[in-house]
Each structure stands twice: as C-alpha cells, then as structure tokens.
Scaffold this motif. Structure first.
Motif, PDB file in Angstrom:
ATOM      1  N   GLY A  79       0.790  -1.320  -0.041  1.00 13.85           N
ATOM      2  CA  GLY A  79       0.039  -0.024  -0.167  1.00 13.85           C
ATOM      3  C   GLY A  79       0.933   1.461  -0.113  1.00 13.85           C
ATOM      4  N   TYR A 106      -4.978  14.303   3.344  1.00 17.31           N
ATOM      5  CA  TYR A 106      -5.252  12.629   3.716  1.00 17.31           C
ATOM      6  C   TYR A 106      -4.360  12.559   5.079  1.00 17.31           C
ATOM      7  CZ  TYR A 106      -4.003   7.693   3.146  1.00 17.31           C
ATOM      8  OH  TYR A 106      -3.914   6.343   3.788  1.00 17.31           O
ATOM      9  N   TYR A 109      -0.498  11.045   6.482  1.00 13.56           N
ATOM     10  CA  TYR A 109       0.788  11.788   6.660  1.00 13.56           C
ATOM     11  C   TYR A 109       1.132  12.239   8.143  1.00 13.56           C
ATOM     12  CZ  TYR A 109      -0.578  12.775   1.819  1.00 13.56           C
ATOM     13  OH  TYR A 109      -1.219  12.652   0.416  1.00 13.56           O
ATOM     14  N   CYS A 150      -0.992  16.628  -2.021  1.00 15.85           N
ATOM     15  CA  CYS A 150      -1.964  15.629  -2.386  1.00 15.85           C
ATOM     16  C   CYS A 150      -2.773  16.287  -3.320  1.00 15.85           C
ATOM     17  CB  CYS A 150      -2.859  15.125  -1.179  1.00 15.85           C
ATOM     18  SG  CYS A 150      -3.807  13.733  -1.539  1.00 15.85           S
ATOM     19  N   ASN A 154      -7.529  14.467  -1.240  1.00 18.67           N
ATOM     20  CA  ASN A 154      -8.446  14.030  -0.435  1.00 18.67           C
ATOM     21  C   ASN A 154      -8.463  14.885   0.942  1.00 18.67           C
ATOM     22  OD1 ASN A 154     -10.031  12.166   1.261  1.00 18.67           O
ATOM     23  ND2 ASN A 154      -8.439  10.734   1.168  1.00 18.67           N
ATOM     24  N   ASP A 179       1.365  13.028  -3.729  1.00 19.98           N
ATOM     25  CA  ASP A 179       0.401  11.877  -3.928  1.00 19.98           C
ATOM     26  C   ASP A 179      -0.536  12.053  -4.765  1.00 19.98           C
ATOM     27  OD1 ASP A 179      -1.090   9.823  -3.135  1.00 19.98           O
ATOM     28  OD2 ASP A 179      -1.074  10.248  -0.888  1.00 19.98           O
ATOM     29  N   ALA A 181      -2.645   9.641  -5.719  1.00 21.26           N
ATOM     30  CA  ALA A 181      -3.592   8.411  -5.564  1.00 21.26           C
ATOM     31  C   ALA A 181      -4.827   8.371  -6.512  1.00 21.26           C
ATOM     32  CB  ALA A 181      -4.012   8.375  -4.131  1.00 21.26           C
ATOM     33  N   TYR A 182      -5.401   9.691  -6.871  1.00 15.85           N
ATOM     34  CA  TYR A 182      -6.332   9.704  -7.648  1.00 15.85           C
ATOM     35  C   TYR A 182      -6.319  10.494  -8.730  1.00 15.85           C
ATOM     36  CZ  TYR A 182      -8.357   9.105  -3.067  1.00 15.85           C
ATOM     37  OH  TYR A 182      -8.835   8.460  -1.934  1.00 15.85           O
ATOM     38  N   LYS A 209      -7.111   2.459  -6.178  1.00 18.71           N
ATOM     39  CA  LYS A 209      -8.202   3.353  -6.558  1.00 18.71           C
ATOM     40  C   LYS A 209      -8.864   3.020  -8.091  1.00 18.71           C
ATOM     41  CE  LYS A 209      -7.380   5.121  -2.721  1.00 18.71           C
ATOM     42  NZ  LYS A 209      -8.449   5.051  -1.286  1.00 18.71           N
ATOM     43  N   ARG A 217      -2.915  -4.195  -1.658  1.00 21.71           N
ATOM     44  CA  ARG A 217      -2.051  -3.636  -0.756  1.00 21.71           C
ATOM     45  C   ARG A 217      -0.955  -3.230  -1.797  1.00 21.71           C
ATOM     46  NH1 ARG A 217      -3.940  -0.624   0.250  1.00 21.71           N
ATOM     47  NH2 ARG A 217      -2.940   0.150   2.098  1.00 21.71           N
ATOM     48  N   ILE A 218      -1.110  -2.500  -2.939  1.00 22.48           N
ATOM     49  CA  ILE A 218       0.420  -2.300  -3.628  1.00 22.48           C
ATOM     50  C   ILE A 218       0.201  -0.811  -3.894  1.00 22.48           C
ATOM     51  CG2 ILE A 218       1.682  -2.579  -5.733  1.00 22.48           C
ATOM     52  CD1 ILE A 218       0.384  -5.457  -5.927  1.00 22.48           C
ATOM     53  N   GLY A 219       1.342  -0.164  -3.426  1.00 24.71           N
ATOM     54  CA  GLY A 219       1.632   1.322  -3.515  1.00 24.71           C
ATOM     55  C   GLY A 219       2.645   1.443  -4.113  1.00 24.71           C
TER      56      GLY A 219
HETATM   57  N1  PMP Z   1      -3.079   8.753  -0.627  1.00 24.80           N
HETATM   58  C1  PMP Z   1      -4.179   9.245  -0.383  1.00 24.80           C
HETATM   59  C2  PMP Z   1      -4.646  10.626  -0.957  1.00 24.80           C
HETATM   60  C3  PMP Z   1      -5.487   8.175  -0.161  1.00 24.80           C
HETATM   61  O1  PMP Z   1      -6.721   8.825  -0.056  1.00 24.80           O
HETATM   62  C4  PMP Z   1      -5.084   6.984   0.294  1.00 24.80           C
HETATM   63  C5  PMP Z   1      -6.320   5.997   0.454  1.00 24.80           C
HETATM   64  N2  PMP Z   1      -7.345   6.563   0.892  1.00 24.80           N
HETATM   65  C6  PMP Z   1      -3.629   6.472   0.008  1.00 24.80           C
HETATM   66  C7  PMP Z   1      -2.831   7.193  -0.252  1.00 24.80           C
HETATM   67  C8  PMP Z   1      -3.447   4.990   0.339  1.00 24.80           C
HETATM   68  O2  PMP Z   1      -3.556   4.217  -0.501  1.00 24.80           O
HETATM   69  P1  PMP Z   1      -3.347   2.690  -0.457  1.00 24.80           P
HETATM   70  O3  PMP Z   1      -4.272   1.897  -0.415  1.00 24.80           O
HETATM   71  O4  PMP Z   1      -2.209   2.618  -1.506  1.00 24.80           O
HETATM   72  O5  PMP Z   1      -2.468   2.468   0.921  1.00 24.80           O
END
Ligand code: PMP
Length: 346
Positions: A79, A106, A109, A150, A154, A179, A181-182, A209, A217-219
C-alpha cells in the motif's frame, strides 16, 4: 531544489547501516530449475511456498513500460501507506526534524509523523483548497525534510495549481511528495515526466483506486534512483507478497482501467447533477477524483439519515475548512441510483 542533496537529508543511521540480506537477495537469478535449499522454505510446491521476489521485478517491468519510468526509479510497498512510512524512516530524524502538511488532506501523513516522532507543521489550504505557497515556504526551516502535496486532494477532490506545485518544488531543498492516488480520475497529467527535472520530487501512486486493487495493497513510489536506493536499504525484504504480485501483474496487462474510469466519471456527473437539485446541499466542491465533497445544512443529521437507509458516506466535518461536509465515493450505476433515490427522499 537548487541545493538538494540527498546526503544532507538521509538519516545518519540509515547512511551507516547495512541492509538485511535475504536468501533471495543473495541469489538473484531465481528460476524454477534450481534446487532451492537456501531460505528454509517448505519444498512442497503450492504456488506460495516460496518467498516473493523482494524487488518485484516482473511487476516493476510492467509499470516501467506502461508509465515510461526506468525500473530503478520505482519502489513498491504494501500500500502507499508503507512507502510513505519508509520516507519518514529514511529522511526524518525522530524528535528533531519536521514535515509540512496542508490540511484538510489525507490523514496518514500526520499519523505517520506522530508514529515516527516527527513534528507536523500544518499550513492550511486556502478557502478554495489551494496551497498557500508563501506561507508554506515561510514555515520551512533547516529541519524541514518533506512537504506533502496531495493532488487531487483527499478530501476536497480538487487538483492543485501547477504554478503552486512548481514553486514549492523549485524553492524547497527537501523532498516534495506529490501524492497522485487519484490522478487517473483527473483530466490533468501526472507529474511523472517531471521526475527528470526535479531530483527532490517523489510521486506516490497506488493500485487501490482507479486500478481497482485496494485489497492487494500495492503502493508505488517513483523518484530518483538515489532516493530509491536509500529506501530499498530500509524496506522489509518481502513487503509485497506472492499473491499480490501475481494478481497485479495479470490485472495490469488487462485493459480495464480506461473503461472503468469512464464509467466512474459518468456516475460522478450523474451524482453531481442530482446533488445540485437538493435543497439541503449548500455546496458541491469541484472534483478531479472518484469522490465528491459536499457541504450540507447539517452533516451529522444527513450522515445518520443515510446510514439509516443503508448508505455509508464519510463525515469530514471535523477537518479544517470542512464544516458540515460529507465525502461521497462514486459507486457503480446501481449504487448511484440507490444513492440518488435515497437523497431525494430525505
Ligand atoms: N493517498 C491518498 C491521498 C489516499 O486517499 C489513500 C487512501 N485513501 C492512500 C494514499 C492510501 O492508499 P493505499 O491503499 O495505496 O495505501
């Protein structure tokens, strides 16, 4: 960025340490034709009796090809949360250094800063959820190691202005974590191509996402080869398990991403249209993500009403700048229809 030097920010103990050397690290040419008596594994084959590849080479090769980033600029973790934690452990000295975060953002952090005994200097986003760049740069001192951005953010859902991101990258000599993620739900380009321009840029992405693999669980962390080398030194050797690596390799080679993202965006638009006709919805914030932040008359009341009807959203009211705000994840067609019917009935 002008004076960015990884030596200056790497923790002394990390510089000096020798990494754990696993059996699979020592013998790298792993093929099934060899007899493996080096790792105290169970010899009966069942697809998971062997330890995973510590460097996830096949998965990285696919990501490298798809995203046009060399494999030595990729680090994978359990993750994104794990790769974020590794950044603290490599570059922030407990009880001495600090990081900067931009609430509302998020929550991990700040949690990771706490766990690692690192001061978290919070510089609020502006009322339209953009970074207050001058305040951020004013908050930097000689102990500031990382600034977390981010984008899309989020819980607000918006992307940060390019001008702000670039100004922070250019004027800060520590690491800037972006970040993303989205990012796949956004019309904006990823900053991956800027990695060559900014040695202090670290980009975090996730398979949780748009790639629809939260359960694996892969980041993914993309950065300069120098940063990746330091992080590899401290990462747990077998941090991405065999099943996750294999599933992810298969799924990344199927082309479901674009079609699913398109459908999610359609449902996002439908939800926004429906929300805009509801009297208790006071504001719908612009979103580049797979969720929508809305301001309502009474967030706790509306949250409880939705729970009563079987729908769980996230009440973000306790976050700065998010008074009476709910965050709604975009679901599939049926879920969106259900949500809209219920919202109309409230
Ligand atoms: N970064 C952001 C901005 C997120 O919203 C999230 C999960 N909600 C993550 C990272 C964590 O993602 P992961 O499932 O890869 O741990």
């Amino acid at each position: 960025m002008k004076d960015f030097n990884i030596q200056n920010i790497t923790r002394e103990n990390v510089k000096k340490m020798s990494p754990y050397s696993s059996a699979r690290d020592e013998f790298k040419d792993f093929t099934h034709t060899m007899v493996y008596l080096d790792a105290n594994e169970n010899p009966f084959q069942n697809g998971m009796n062997r330890y995973p590849d510590p460097q996830q080479k096949k998965l990285k090769a696919i990501l490298s090809k798809q995203n046009k980033i060399p494999e030595n600029q990729i680090l994978l973790g359990n993750g994104s949360d794990e790769v974020l934690d590794l950044l603290f452990r490599a570059f922030c000295e407990p009880n001495k250094d600090n990081i900067i975060t931009l609430p509302p953002t998020y929550g991990m952090y700040g949690v990771l800063a706490n766990i690692n005994a690192i001061e978290n200097k919070e510089v609020l986003l502006s009322s339209d959820f953009q970074p207050n760049v001058n305040e951020i740069l004013d908050a930097v001192n000689e102990k500031t190691r990382i600034i977390f951005l981010c984008s899309p953010n989020n819980p607000s859902g918006n992307s940060f202005d390019d001008e702000s991101i670039l100004k922070i990258l250019k004027n800060f000599n520590g690491i800037v974590v972006l970040d993303e993620a989205y990012i796949d739900f956004s019309e904006n380009e990823s900053y991956l191509s800027d990695l060559k321009l900014y040695p202090n840029l670290v980009i975090i992405q996730t398979l949780s996402k748009a790639y629809a693999m939260a359960g694996l669980r892969i980041g993914i962390l993309y950065a300069s080869p120098e940063i990746i080398t330091v992080l590899n030194k401290i990462k747990p050797p077998y941090n991405v398990n065999v099943a996750s690596q294999e599933h992810a390799e298969k799924k990344l080679l199927q082309s479901t991403l674009e079609a699913q993202v398109k459908k999610i965006k359609t449902e996002r638009n439908k939800t926004i249209n429906a929300l805009s006709n509801l009297s208790f919805v006071q504001k719908i914030f612009p979103t580049d993500a797979n969720f929508i932040l809305i301001k309502v008359d009474d967030a706790t009341k509306r949250y409880d009403q939705l729970i009563d009807k079987g729908i769980v959203v996230r009440n973000r009211s306790n976050q700065p700048l998010c008074e009476n705000c709910l965050r709604i994840t975009v679901g599939n067609k049926e879920e969106t229809e259900q949500l809209i019917t219920i919202l109309k009935s409230l």
